[in-house]
Design an enzyme around this catalytic site. Structure first.
Site, PDB file in Angstrom:
ATOM      1  N   SER A   1      28.956  74.123  27.806  1.00 20.26           N
ATOM      2  CA  SER A   1      29.167  74.088  29.238  1.00 20.26           C
ATOM      3  C   SER A   1      30.301  75.046  29.577  1.00 20.26           C
ATOM      4  CB  SER A   1      29.538  72.677  29.662  1.00 20.26           C
ATOM      5  OG  SER A   1      29.796  72.675  31.027  1.00 20.26           O
ATOM      6  N   GLY A   2      30.074  75.877  30.585  1.00 18.88           N
ATOM      7  CA  GLY A   2      31.111  76.812  30.995  1.00 18.88           C
ATOM      8  C   GLY A   2      31.018  78.151  30.299  1.00 18.88           C
TER       9      GLY A   2
ATOM     10  N   THR B   1      24.139  79.578  33.212  1.00 16.44           N
ATOM     11  CA  THR B   1      23.498  79.595  34.518  1.00 16.44           C
ATOM     12  C   THR B   1      23.735  80.920  35.224  1.00 16.44           C
ATOM     13  OG1 THR B   1      23.825  77.236  34.610  1.00 16.44           O
ATOM     14  CG2 THR B   1      23.289  78.317  36.663  1.00 16.44           C
TER      15      THR B   1
ATOM     16  N   ASN C   1      34.302  73.208  33.681  1.00 17.63           N
ATOM     17  CA  ASN C   1      33.554  74.194  34.451  1.00 17.63           C
ATOM     18  C   ASN C   1      33.443  73.722  35.893  1.00 17.63           C
ATOM     19  OD1 ASN C   1      31.595  75.840  35.546  1.00 17.63           O
ATOM     20  ND2 ASN C   1      30.157  75.607  33.848  1.00 17.63           N
TER      21      ASN C   1
ATOM     22  N   SER D   1      29.336  73.334  36.920  1.00 13.88           N
ATOM     23  CA  SER D   1      28.593  73.035  35.708  1.00 13.88           C
ATOM     24  C   SER D   1      27.211  72.501  36.055  1.00 13.88           C
ATOM     25  CB  SER D   1      29.379  71.983  34.927  1.00 13.88           C
ATOM     26  OG  SER D   1      28.640  71.560  33.818  1.00 13.88           O
ATOM     27  N   SER D   2      26.188  73.079  35.429  1.00 14.06           N
ATOM     28  CA  SER D   2      24.831  72.566  35.660  1.00 14.06           C
ATOM     29  C   SER D   2      24.709  71.245  34.922  1.00 14.06           C
ATOM     30  CB  SER D   2      23.783  73.528  35.107  1.00 14.06           C
ATOM     31  OG  SER D   2      23.935  74.788  35.675  1.00 14.06           O
TER      32      SER D   2
ATOM     33  N   GLY E   1      24.040  73.712  25.402  1.00 15.34           N
ATOM     34  CA  GLY E   1      24.067  73.915  23.963  1.00 15.34           C
ATOM     35  C   GLY E   1      24.563  72.671  23.249  1.00 15.34           C
TER      36      GLY E   1
ATOM     37  N   GLU F   1      26.498  69.695  21.782  1.00 13.50           N
ATOM     38  CA  GLU F   1      27.672  68.982  22.264  1.00 13.50           C
ATOM     39  C   GLU F   1      28.208  68.128  21.141  1.00 13.50           C
ATOM     40  OE1 GLU F   1      26.688  66.964  25.884  1.00 13.50           O
ATOM     41  OE2 GLU F   1      26.745  68.827  27.025  1.00 13.50           O
TER      42      GLU F   1
END
Lengths: 977, 193
Positions: free
Chosen positions: A191-192, A196, A271, A274-275, A497, A499
């Site tokens: 994330s981040g 996206t 983020n 973040s999605s 990705g 985690e």
């Protein structure tokens, strides 16, 4: 070249694309590095040694003693003795900031990290690494996504330009058109890391490139045919003033992301945007390469965020946008309060730095307008969002004497029911004393406070999730252009990705499972299939085991039986009346304890319940709440109320067929499950809602039929959609983008070496490079090889027929390639990385020669056509000139004037006319004469014919007459007799 | 009958001819190393009639009226006179001028003649077969056609890149309903003028 000549402004931009020198030219890398630094590197024998702070530090080798090496750190001059394994060789300075790390002579973690870091500090965020592209989040805006940059990448080959997401997109687009093969671009990362954002850039690029044949005749001709009448009308009016370069579809495609982000993204610690869901965007193209439609699929929305947020985090943007941006009138309609009045907004209003929620609200609404949402739809959506918030404000009390829950204040419930269009009394009853199926009967069962609270939260989450799904569905409807046939597609996967937290739950398992599958796909395409193909093609090849086959780990998770995997066991536990999270862990340990990828923590008090050794590392899982999460229970009494809502939109949301996935409704309470209480009232409903049968006014709980006892859990549904996704991906040619987060502080220009190293290991960048260098990643069938590269080897192949293999071998001989660079198989030629690129370059050079001549001929054609036209104009002019000139000369000449006056009077001048008249009269007369003559001859002939005829007939007639007379005579004789 | 109006007609001769098709965007100065051609040593072998024809064509391109033409028109005049020089060849003849020079510098007819002679002396030898062979490289199905989209990309990205307007003019009416171009017909079409 052309870029540099256009001036300073653009020059600044290219700084972010490549290191100094010319764009993409391999030799340019050498320029910034003097011969001196090269000599320095050679003399000092520089190496990388591990460092706590920098990941790796440069040092020079002092002395080598067997397995030990003494080094001196370059910066501190400190001397160290290390084992030989710890020291990693440094690349010569010539390789500094290389664009493709597969080119590095020394390929090790230190060099890869160093290269990425050097490039990152110079603002170069994209780097190739063999078959991947790696991107490090810059945490700032770089001027490398403008339209002029898009134009620069358009039509270029990968090696011609510096690394960029556009180059990846271009390559995918180009090979889709050339090979007629569907493509996918897989963006993965933490994330981040920028997944996206890069996904959006891909779409931006494709929308630009695949629709901008604006001047092209083919593009223009097609448009009206494909668009239905009404659309082409609106198109005509909006296209001109709104956006010149994009068509309506492209604009909608670009708007899809902002809308999805408003509803599916949130600020997290890592983020700001973040999605909280994964998505697969499929862009369809027609044969000519124009975009004809798109489709979005989403995965794993983190719906729990709608009801609870961690510190410094926010729920989905749209909540804040609505609360800040809605007009007074709308606020009244939606019964909105302020952010701190809602219990589900755990942290009240948390602003995002640099973002205005109210401005974003306007933008979201505008985007929905472009997407074709009606104002009613938008308002209905906001209403549902307001309702989700309102769910949280319903509070229950525990009755004094027994466990039953009650609702002393029903203001919030009234508001909620108003927003959702349901009856507040029925709602209250459905929540507090729902009808439950016990055995074959339905009974009213009073709920405890905990049960009621749980039901409310589950409903809020489900409502939001359904809203989100409806949204995706609605966007897909707008992006679907059935009128136009799609020939091929490019799919873009944007999914979280690996985690690895300290303790991980069911969501992490799903994500990690996905990544395991994606990595397997990568290994499969790049490696296993590769080696299988070598074998099939009869190429000498030593099988290399990279230890990367992830099937064992995937089996551990998804295997249905013998022994059942994690998901299967979890599902199984959901069937057992007395099951708890504990019994699940016990069963799992019993079944899988011998699995090499499974690890049960030894100490019973250990925090983690079990661990799985994923390819990215060991992940500790804590099984709390897994059963509930997997079952996702919902109060079906309320669900059926919502289905019958007087609000059309709400009832639509709860109508089953807008969902692609059938859902299960089973009724139970959170509390019983936790306490493992009496099992009689814990009934796992096996009712699968079948959309086809739910015609009449049946309620969810009572009326719907049980179907085969099939019970669909979250895990099952997810596994299914993942399987579908993988099937799609397997049929595409994958392009991999690895996104890397440089630090966890959202800071520009800072790169935490250990964080990056972890990610490089996790996402297989290093393995990818290795595979790429050892194998023969480029292959090409004989026929195509010959067709494509014959131009490089003129006269190598005889004109007569020759089979593909023989021809290819002859060609390769003529090309004088190093035998190590290629292999000839049964049907294809295989090449090491980079060889084909080199051949392509040569071919381009060669073709360019022909093309230049052809272009000259073409230009000649155009120029001559233009010249011909000009000449015609010229001769027309000349005629006019001559006449004008003659007139001007004569006009004032007295004799001429006299002449013109007298001329009509002169007999002589008329002679001509008279002769002409006479002649024509003569002509007429002679024509007439010849005509008459002809007629006469004809008649004469006829006359002669008739005469002849007569002469033939006459004797006959006479004879006849005679016989007649004779007859009469006879007759008269006989009569008289 | 002689027309009765427009007494100014004779003056027309001096007026510029209708603007020719805009000259192709000049290529950025290619390889500055290439030595300028020594045009003074070129032997002119044209007959008097030919020279007159050329002078007339030359005059058609003079848009100012100084009996000269701009650098960037030279190539088009040669093409109009039946030659197919590459931009590079012409640039070389002009001494590899800058983009600015291409627009502003001008050439008189007497200087143009040796240039034309040079080009005629070393003509573009490629013929129908060569072009067809060159395009066959892009014929994936081997059915005598290439994708119009690909052809556009090739012409606009390789070699002496052509701009969209040029390509559109060139390809007008050549693509069938599937976007394919029959390249033999295409080459014939181009070589027809």
């Amino acid at each position: 070249m052309s870029i540099r000549s256009t001036g300073g402004g653009v020059n600044d931009v290219t700084r972010f694309l490549s290191t100094g020198g010319g764009l993409g030219s391999p030799t340019s890398n050498a320029t910034p590095f003097s011969a001196a630094s090269q000599a320095d590197w050679a003399a000092k024998r520089l190496v990388w040694v591990p460092s706590e702070k920098h990941g790796f530090e440069s040092a020079s080798i002092r002395e080598e003693r067997g397995d030990e090496v003494e080094v001196e750190l370059t910066d501190s001059q400190r001397k160290l003795t290390l084992s030989r394994e710890e020291v990693q060789r440094m690349n010569p300075p010539r390789f500094s900031k290389v664009e493709d790390m597969a080119d590095l002579t020394c390929l090790n973690e230190a060099s890869v990290l160093h290269n990425l870091r050097e490039r990152y500090y110079s603002g170069l965020i994209y780097t190739y690494s063999g078959l991947f592209c790696v991107v490090v989040n810059p945490y700032k805006n770089l001027p490398i996504y403008t339209e002029s940059i898009v134009e620069m990448y358009r039509g270029k080959k990968r090696h011609e330009m510096p690394p960029h997401i556009y180059a990846i997109s271009e390559a995918a687009y180009r090979s889709m058109l050339q090979d007629r093969e569907d493509q996918s671009i897989l963006c993965t990362g933490e994330s981040g890391a920028g997944k996206t954002e890069n996904t959006k850039k891909v779409i931006q690029y494709l929308a630009h490139v695949a629709s901008s044949h604006k001047g092209g005749t083919s593009g223009k001709n097609k448009e009206p045919v494909q668009m239905d009448g009404s659309r082409s009308l609106t198109r005509g009016s909006t296209l001109v003033n709104k956006s010149l370069q994009y068509g309506e579809l492209e604009r909608q495609l670009l708007q899809a992301n902002p809308i999805l982000e408003a509803f599916g993204n949130a600020k997290t610690v890592k983020n700001d945007n973040s999605s909280r869901f994964g998505k697969f965007i499929r862009i369809n193209f027609d044969v000519a390469g124009y975009i004809v439609g798109a489709n979005i699929e989403t995965y794993l929305l983190e719906k729990s965020r709608a009801i609870r947020q961690a510190k410094d985090e926010r729920t989905f943007h749209i909540f804040y946008q609505m609360l800040c941006g809605a007009s007074e009138e709308t606020r009244a309609d939606l019964l909105l309060g302020s952010a701190d009045e809602y219990r589900f907004l755990t942290r009240g209003s948390v602003p995002v730095p640099g973002q205005s929620d109210s401005e974003n609200f306007t933008q979201t609404m505008d985007s929905m307008g472009i997407m074709g949402f009606t104002p009613e739809e938008s308002v209905s959506m906001l209403k549902v969002i307001s309702a989700v918030l309102q769910f949280g404000n319903i509070s229950f009390m525990k009755e004094k004497n027994h466990d039953q829950a009650s609702m002393p204040d029903n203001t919030a419930a009234q508001k909620l029911c108003h927003l959702l269009g349901i009856n507040v009394l029925e709602f209250t009853r459905a929540i507090l004393t729902p009808r439950i199926k016990v055995g074959r009967e339905y009974v009213q069962k009073a709920q405890t406070k905990e049960q009621a609270d749980f039901a409310i939260e589950a409903l809020a989450k489900a409502t939001y999730e359904r809203l989100f799904r409806w949204l995706v569905h609605r966007i897909n409807r707008a992006l679907d252009r059935r009128q136009r046939q799609g020939a091929s597609f490019i799919g873009i996967l944007d999914i979280a990705g690996f985690e690895i937290f300290q303790l991980n739950s069911f969501e992490q398992l799903c994500i990690n499972y996905t990544n395991e599958k994606l990595q397997q796909l990568f290994n499969h395409t790049m490696f296993i299939l590769e080696q299988e193909e070598y074998q099939r093609e009869g190429i000498e090849w030593n099988f290399i085991d990279f230890g990367l086959d992830l099937q064992p780990c995937i089996d551990l998770i998804e295997r249905p039986a013998h022994p059942p995997g994690v998901l299967a066991l979890l599902d199984e536990e959901c069937w057992f009346p007395r099951a708890t999270d504990r019994t699940f862990v016990e069963k799992l340990s019993a079944e899988q304890s011998k699995h090499p990828k499974f690890f049960k923590s030894k100490q019973p008090r250990g925090e983690a319940d079990f661990s799985i050794i994923h390819y990215a590392g060991k992940v500790d899982y804590k099984a709390d709440d897994w059963l509930v999460k997997n079952m996702d229970p919902l109060n079906d009494n309320v669900a059926s109320l919502l289905h019958q809502s007087s609000d059309h939109f709400v009832s639509e949301l709860w109508k089953e067929d807008i969902q692609t996935l059938p859902r299960v409704y089973f009724f139970d309470s959170y509390a019983t499950l936790q306490t493992n209480g009496s099992d009689m009232d814990r009934i796992v409903g096996l009712d699968q809602v079948s959309s086809g049968e739910s015609s009449g006014p049946v309620t969810f709980g009572a009326g719907l039929k049980t179907k085969k006892g099939m019970f669909r859990t979250v895990g099952q549904l997810y596994k299914e959609s993942l399987t579908k996704l993988m099937a799609t991906l397997r049929n595409t040619n994958p392009n991999f983008l690895r996104c890397i987060i440089p630090n966890h502080e959202k800071r520009a220009g800072k790169l935490d070496p250990h964080l990056v190293l972890d990610q490089l290991r996790c996402n297989g960048v290093l393995e990818g490079i290795r595979i790429c260098r050892q194998g023969f990643p480029n292959r090409i069938p004989f026929q195509e090889f010959r067709q494509r590269y014959e131009i490089l080897t003129p006269n190598a192949i005889p004109r007569t027929f020759m089979d593909g293999k023989q021809a290819s071998e002859l060609m390769i001989r003529a090309l004088e390639l190093d035998p190590n660079l290629f292999r000839v198989g049964q049907s294809k030629v295989f090449f090491r990385a980079g060889v084909l690129a080199h051949l392509e370059e040569e071919r381009d050079l060669k073709i360019t020669d022909t093309i230049i001549h052809f272009q000259s001929a073409a230009r000649g054609f155009l120029a001559r056509k233009a010249f011909l036209k000009k000449q015609q104009q010229l001769s027309a002019l000349r005629v006019m000139q001559r006449n004008c000139y003659a007139y001007l000369k004569l006009r004032n000449w007295q004799w001429w004037r006299l002449f013109t006056k007298v001329k009509p009077l002169l007999q002589v001048t008329r002679q001509d006319e008279e002769i002409q008249a006479r002649e024509s009269a003569l002509l007429k007369a002679s024509e007439k004469l010849s005509k008459v003559e002809q007629e006469y001859i004809d008649l004469d002939k006829k006359h002669a014919q008739v005469n002849e005829y007569c002469s033939v007939l006459l004797p006959v007639v006479e004879e006849y007459m005679m016989s007649l007379t004779a007859y009469y005579l006879d007759m008269s004789c006989s009569v008289s007799l | 009958m002689a027309p009765k109006k427009d007494p100014k007609a004779p003056a027309k001769k001096a007026e510029p001819a209708p603007a020719p098709a805009p000259a192709p965007a000049p290529e950025p100065a290619a390889a500055p190393k290439a030595p300028a051609v020594d045009l003074s040593s070129v032997k002119i072998e044209f007959s008097a009639d030919q020279v007159e024809d050329y002078r007339e064509a030359f005059g058609l391109f003079d848009r100012v009226g100084d009996n000269k033409v701009a650098y960037n028109q030279i190539a088009d005049i040669m093409r109009a006179l039946g030659q197919n020089p590459t931009n590079k060849e012409v640039n070389k003849l002009l001494g590899n001028p800058s983009a600015d020079d291409m627009v502003h510098k001008r050439v008189e007819f007497e200087a143009f003649l040796p240039m034309l002679q040079t080009i005629i002396n070393s003509p573009n030898k490629a013929g129908f077969e060569d072009y067809v062979e060159g395009l066959r490289v892009f014929d994936k199905e081997g059915n005598g056609t290439v994708m119009g989209a690909e052809l556009r990309i090739v012409l606009s990205t390789l070699g002496e890149k052509m701009n969209e307007a040029e390509i559109d003019a060139l390809m007008a009416g050549q693509e069938d309903e599937n976007g394919c171009v029959n390249y033999e017909a295409f080459v014939k079409h181009i070589m027809s003028v």
